[in-house]
Write a protein that holds these residues in place. Structure first.
Motif, PDB file in Angstrom:
ATOM      1  N   ASP A 136     -32.436  19.574 -53.283  1.00 56.82           N
ATOM      2  CA  ASP A 136     -32.992  18.262 -52.518  1.00 56.82           C
ATOM      3  C   ASP A 136     -33.338  17.010 -53.622  1.00 56.82           C
ATOM      4  N   ARG A 137     -32.943  17.299 -54.872  1.00 54.35           N
ATOM      5  CA  ARG A 137     -33.148  16.192 -56.125  1.00 54.35           C
ATOM      6  C   ARG A 137     -31.918  15.392 -56.161  1.00 54.35           C
ATOM      7  N   VAL A 159     -27.206  11.590 -51.424  1.00 59.26           N
ATOM      8  CA  VAL A 159     -28.349  10.715 -50.931  1.00 59.26           C
ATOM      9  C   VAL A 159     -27.965   9.302 -51.447  1.00 59.26           C
ATOM     10  N   GLU A 160     -28.410   8.444 -50.541  1.00 56.29           N
ATOM     11  CA  GLU A 160     -28.125   7.058 -50.828  1.00 56.29           C
ATOM     12  C   GLU A 160     -29.300   6.526 -51.831  1.00 56.29           C
ATOM     13  N   LYS A 214     -35.045  13.902 -51.802  1.00 55.75           N
ATOM     14  CA  LYS A 214     -34.359  13.087 -50.971  1.00 55.75           C
ATOM     15  C   LYS A 214     -35.170  12.326 -49.814  1.00 55.75           C
ATOM     16  N   ASP A 215     -36.181  13.202 -49.154  1.00 57.35           N
ATOM     17  CA  ASP A 215     -36.656  12.578 -48.197  1.00 57.35           C
ATOM     18  C   ASP A 215     -37.796  11.460 -48.538  1.00 57.35           C
ATOM     19  N   LYS A 216     -38.385  11.388 -49.713  1.00 57.99           N
ATOM     20  CA  LYS A 216     -39.197  10.679 -50.107  1.00 57.99           C
ATOM     21  C   LYS A 216     -39.239  10.383 -51.588  1.00 57.99           C
ATOM     22  N   LEU A 217     -38.057   9.372 -51.720  1.00 51.97           N
ATOM     23  CA  LEU A 217     -37.415   9.033 -53.071  1.00 51.97           C
ATOM     24  C   LEU A 217     -38.430   8.223 -54.057  1.00 51.97           C
ATOM     25  N   PHE A 251     -44.298   5.825 -57.474  1.00 51.58           N
ATOM     26  CA  PHE A 251     -44.003   6.252 -59.030  1.00 51.58           C
ATOM     27  C   PHE A 251     -44.767   5.227 -59.996  1.00 51.58           C
ATOM     28  N   ASP A 252     -45.128   4.010 -59.586  1.00 54.47           N
ATOM     29  CA  ASP A 252     -45.983   3.223 -60.657  1.00 54.47           C
ATOM     30  C   ASP A 252     -47.360   3.868 -60.874  1.00 54.47           C
TER      31      ASP A 252
END
Length: 274
Positions: free
Chosen positions: A43-44, A76-77, A114-117, A177-178
């Motif tokens: 899922d990555r 995944v988009e 993918k669910d929480k990019l 990420f920040d």
């Protein structure tokens, strides 16, 4: 020849000239290592490091899926500054083998799924050497581990398959990420302050001297790190290999494990579990 349901093209094409490792050899490696590697890939979004004509010829990084890839490849988009792109997911052996058959030597994964990019589930530090002193890298890994343990974190350890070591640990998803990158930077800077003779966070290589660069920059949106058990585009076909901390003293280089000996190691690990 068919491997994992995939017709392998140019089976005998040499990918690693020094060791005369063919694409077929590489594909079969990925088929065999799949049970250990797929949990890290799952899922990555992926970035592929492809060398269709062998590692001595120009390779390239691929993020977006090619239009000729088959329908069984999951995607995944991804939102980008330019708009969006469609990136590859690798959740099964058939996909892993198909991608390897495209001349993909190395697999690089996101730190989020993918669910929480935008919410990473791990933090990674790449200890990047400025010279060939691997004993210094080992000392740096131990020093950084001690700093993390003071924060109640005991990181996992991996040889990069090239020249450095990676320390990484899981985190609860929720921060973006920040925020996570800021935390990683604070830890890297603390390591530099406590061990100025050993570490640097200087981004410019020419200013690092002989110090270890604590690379925390991978902890950012759309950045990647090499996947455990991925091959690397080196003469000896090094493999990024998770190791136990107790093994570190015996490791002589970041390329300790290669396509030649990694399956023996993983076979022994599986035997020890039984």
């Amino acid at each position: 020849m068919t491997v994992a349901g995939v017709e392998i093209s140019n089976y005998d094409k040499i990918i690693f000239p020094k060791k005369k490792i063919s694409k077929g050899d590489m594909v079969k490696y990925y088929e065999k290592i799949a049970p250990l590697m797929l949990p890290f890939l799952k899922d990555r979004p992926l970035t592929l490091h492809r060398f269709p004509n062998g590692i001595n010829n120009n390779g390239f990084y691929q993020k977006s899926i090619s239009d000729y890839f088959p329908d069984f490849i999951k995607t995944v988009e991804i939102e980008t500054e330019e708009g969006s792109n469609t990136q590859i997911l690798c959740n099964d052996t058939k996909t892993l083998v198909y991608i390897a058959n495209q001349g993909t030597v190395a697999f690089h994964i996101w730190l989020s799924k993918k669910d929480k990019l935008r919410q990473p589930d791990k933090i990674i530090f790449d200890l990047d050497p400025s010279d060939d002193d691997f004993e210094k890298i080992k000392k740096g890994a131990k020093a950084l581990r001690e700093i993390l343990k003071e924060k109640d974190i005991d990181p996992s350890l991996m040889t990069s398959g090239k020249s450095g070591l990676h320390l990484y640990y899981k985190i609860r998803r929720g921060k973006d990420f920040d925020q996570v990158k800021a935390t990683a930077r604070e830890i890297a800077e603390e390591a530099e302050q406590r061990h100025p003779e050993l570490f640097t966070t200087e981004i410019r290589k020419e200013k690092r001297g002989s110090k270890i660069f604590v690379d925390y920059l991978r902890n950012a949106y759309a950045q990647t790190a090499v996947c455990p058990y991925s091959l690397r585009a080196t003469e000896d076909a090094g493999v990024a290999t998770p190791i136990e901390w107790r093994e570190l003293s015996k490791i002589k280089s970041a390329a300790e494990y290669t396509i030649d000996n990694i399956l023996k190691r993983t076979g022994q690990l599986n035997q020890n579990k039984n």
